[in-house]
Design an enzyme around this catalytic site. Structure first.
Site, PDB file in Angstrom:
ATOM      1  N   SER A   1       3.443 -16.815  19.098  1.00  0.00           N
ATOM      2  CA  SER A   1       4.549 -17.702  18.727  1.00  0.00           C
ATOM      3  C   SER A   1       5.486 -17.036  17.720  1.00  0.00           C
ATOM      4  O   SER A   1       6.679 -17.263  17.734  1.00  0.00           O
ATOM      5  CB  SER A   1       3.997 -19.003  18.157  1.00  0.00           C
ATOM      6  N   LYS A   2       4.941 -16.176  16.889  1.00  0.00           N
ATOM      7  CA  LYS A   2       5.766 -15.532  15.865  1.00  0.00           C
ATOM      8  C   LYS A   2       6.745 -14.530  16.470  1.00  0.00           C
ATOM      9  O   LYS A   2       7.743 -14.184  15.879  1.00  0.00           O
ATOM     10  CB  LYS A   2       4.872 -14.752  14.888  1.00  0.00           C
ATOM     11  N   ARG A   3       6.441 -14.038  17.680  1.00  0.00           N
ATOM     12  CA  ARG A   3       7.177 -12.881  18.169  1.00  0.00           C
ATOM     13  C   ARG A   3       8.476 -13.206  18.882  1.00  0.00           C
ATOM     14  O   ARG A   3       9.319 -12.347  19.046  1.00  0.00           O
ATOM     15  CB  ARG A   3       6.270 -12.071  19.071  1.00  0.00           C
TER      16      ARG A   3
END
Ligand code: GLU
Length: 461
Positions: free
Chosen positions: A233-235
Site C-alpha cells: 500500500s505504501k508503494r
C-alpha cells in the site's frame, strides 16, 4: 456449471500490482476450470475515472496475457438499467426512499460510535409513508432486521454476521447516482458471474451484496476474498505493472511473482504461465497476507531472463536496446551478446546498459583498469593481436578465438594480459562478456578502430 469470473477495476490509475493479482487469480481460475474470464470497467465515479487510465489497464493486461473472453462491460453504459432496477425494488417494497439530511446522518454516526454499534442508520424512513415532497432522497435497500447471514468464503471459510449489524445501505444517492454496492451486484448478475474473486477489503461489502442478490431474486455467487498484500500500500505509483514492464521485467516474471502473493504450491518458486494455469486453485489461496518483497521479485526476474530462449529475450530486449541507441536488428552478433548477458542481467534495462558497448564506443577509459592492464609489457601482444585480427576476413567467434589463442601461444602471456587491454579498448572498462563475444558484438571494423584509438593508453602513467 460453467464458471464465469470477472475482474472489475476502477479506471482511476494504472494497473497496480495488487489489482494485477486480483486479475491474475481470476484469469488463472477461469483458465484452470475451462471457464470464462470477463472484464468490467467500473467507471461510475466519473470524476476520478479517465480514459487514459482505462487504456493503461487494458495495456497492462494485454502485456501480461490476461485476455478476457468477452468484450469488456463498461459500467457507466448500464446506468439506465441500474436506475430501472432501483425503481423496481422500490415498487416491490424491497427498497425505500430516505429523506434524512446530512446533519441527521452525522448525529446517527455519533450515536452509533458512542454505543459501539456497527450499524449507523437508524432505519428512520423504513416504514414511513409521510414522505415530504420536493426534498431530495436516497434509495435504501430494506435488509432483514432479524437473523444472521453467513458467508461461506472459499478462502476465509464461514463468517456469520447478525443482520441487525448491517445498514439499510444506499442504492441511489440523492443526486440519483448509483452506489458501488448496488451496481456491482446488478452487473455481476447481468454478466452471469458465478465466482467473485477480489481483495479482502471487500468482505464487509459482501454481506450487503448477498442481501441484494436475495432481494433481486438472483442466486448468490461464491466468493473468494484474497489476502491483503503487506508492504504494497505504501508503494502506490511505483508498483504498477507498467512500471515493471518499462523497467525491463518479463511478463513471465511478473505473473510468477504476483501469483505467489497469497498462493503457493508446495515450496515451488518458479512457475511458467502454463504451469500456473495447471496448478492454480482458489482453495490453495492463503487467508493470511502475502508479503511484497522487491528482492524476491528481482530474483524471479533473473530466473526468467536466464530461462527463456535467447531469441525470445533478444527480441524482447530489442526495444530497450533501441532506446539506448542500437539501430540494428537481431543478428548473430547480437544473439551471442544477449546469450552471454542472460546470466548476468537483472532486467532488460540492465541488459541494455551492459550491451551498450556493442553500439557505442567508449568516450573514456576506467583509469584504474588502464593502470592495471595497459602496461608496456602487454603492448607487444596487443599489437600482435591487432595484426591477427586484421587478417581475419570472416569475423566469426571461432576465427576471433583462434586469433587470441595464437597470440597467447606466441607470447606465452596469460589470457588476462591479452584480453583485458582489448576489453578496455572496446568498452572502456575491465568487465564485459567473453572476449570473443565482446569483439564479435562490436564487429570487425569497429573493433579495429577502437583498438587503434586505445593504443596510446599503453605506458600511460
Ligand atoms: N471496482 C472495485 C474495485 O476496484 C471492484 C470490486 C469488486 O471486485 O467487486 O475495488
Amino acid at each position: 456449471m460453467s464458471i464465469r469470473v470477472r475482474f472489475a477495476p476502477s479506471p482511476t490509475g494504472s494497473l497496480h500490482m495488487g489489482s494485477a493479482r486480483t486479475a491474475l487469480f481470476n484469469w488463472l481460475y477461469a483458465r484452470h476450470c475451462g471457464g470464462a474470464f470477463l472484464l468490467r470497467i467500473e467507471d461510475t465515479d466519473l470524476e476520478r475515472s479517465t480514459d487514459a487510465s482505462r487504456d493503461a489497464i487494458f495495456d497492462a493486461m494485454q502485456w501480461l496475457g490476461l485476455d478476457p473472453d468477452e468484450e469488456a462491460v463498461i459500467q457507466s453504459s448500464r446506468r439506465d438499467e441500474h436506475v430501472a432496477i432501483a425503481t423496481r425494488l422500490l415498487a416491490e417494497g424491497k427498497a425505500y426512499k430516505c429523506y434524512c439530511t446530512a446533519d441527521e446522518l452525522a448525529e446517527m454516526r455519533d450515536r452509533a460510535f458512542a454505543s459501539g454499534r456497527t450499524r449507523v442508520y437508524e432505519r428512520t424512513w423504513r416504514d414511513r409513508d409521510d414522505a415530504p415532497s420536493g426534498v431530495p432522497y436516497t434509495v435504501r435497500l430494506k435488509l432483514p432486521v432479524d437473523g444472521t447471514i453467513t458467508l461461506d468464503d472459499i478462502v476465509l471459510g464461514e463468517i456469520t454476521k447478525a443482520n441487525d449489524d448491517l445498514d439499510d445501505f444506499i442504492l441511489l444517492r440523492s443526486d440519483g447516482s448509483p452506489t458501488y454496492n448496488f451496481v456491482v451486484v446488478c452487473d455481476d448478475a447481468f454478466m452471469g458471474i458465478t465466482h467473485v474473486v477480489r481483495g479482502q477489503d471487500h468482505v464487509d461489502n459482501t454481506f450487503r451484496q448477498m442481501h441484494l442478490y436475495d432481494a433481486l431474486g438472483k442466486p448468490r455467487p461464491r466468493f473468494a476474498h484474497l489476502p491483503l498484500i503487506e508492504g504494497l500500500s505504501k508503494r502506490k505509483g511505483s508498483a504498477s505493472v507498467n512500471h515493471y514492464r518499462d523497467a525491463g521485467y518479463l511478463r513471465e516474471a511478473v505473473m510468477n511473482y504476483v501469483a505467489r502473493l497469497g498462493w503457493s504450491f508446495g515450496d515451488q518458486e518458479i512457475f511458467s504461465p502454463d504451469e500456473l494455469v495447471e496448478k492454480f486453485t482458489l482453495e490453495a489461496v492463503h487467508p493470511g497476507g502475502g508479503r511484497y518483497d522487491d528482492d524476491k521479485f528481482a530474483w524471479v526476474n533473473t530466473q526468467w531472463i536466464k530461462a527463456l530462449p535467447v531469441e525470445e529475450i533478444a527480441s524482447r530486449a530489442l526495444p530497450f536496446f533501441a532506446r539506448d541507441g542500437y539501430g540494428g536488428a537481431v543478428d548473430a552478433p547480437l544473439l551471442a551478446l544477449v546469450e552471454a548477458l542472460q546470466p548476468r542481467a537483472a532486467t532488460l534495462v540492465d541488459m541494455a546498459a551492459q550491451a551498450r558497448f556493442a553500439w557505442t564506443a567508449p568516450t573514456e577509459y576506467d583509469p584504474k583498469a588502464v593502470q592495471k592492464w595497459m602496461r608496456q609489457d602487454a603492448a607487444e601482444a596487443y599489437d600482435a593481436l591487432v595484426a591477427e585480427l586484421s587478417a581475419i576476413t570472416d569475423f566469426t567467434r571461432t576465427n576471433i578465438e583462434a586469433a587470441v589463442a595464437a597470440v597467447v601461444e606466441r607470447t606465452g602471456l596469460g589470457m588476462g594480459k591479452i584480453a583485458q587491454p582489448v576489453r578496455i579498448a572496446l568498452t572502456g572498462g575491465a568487465v564485459s562478456p567473453p572476449i570473443d563475444v565482446t569483439m564479435f558484438a562490436v564487429g570487425r571494423d569497429e573493433t579495429l578502430a577502437r583498438l587503434d584509438a586505445a593504443r596510446t593508453l599503453f605506458g600511460a602513467p
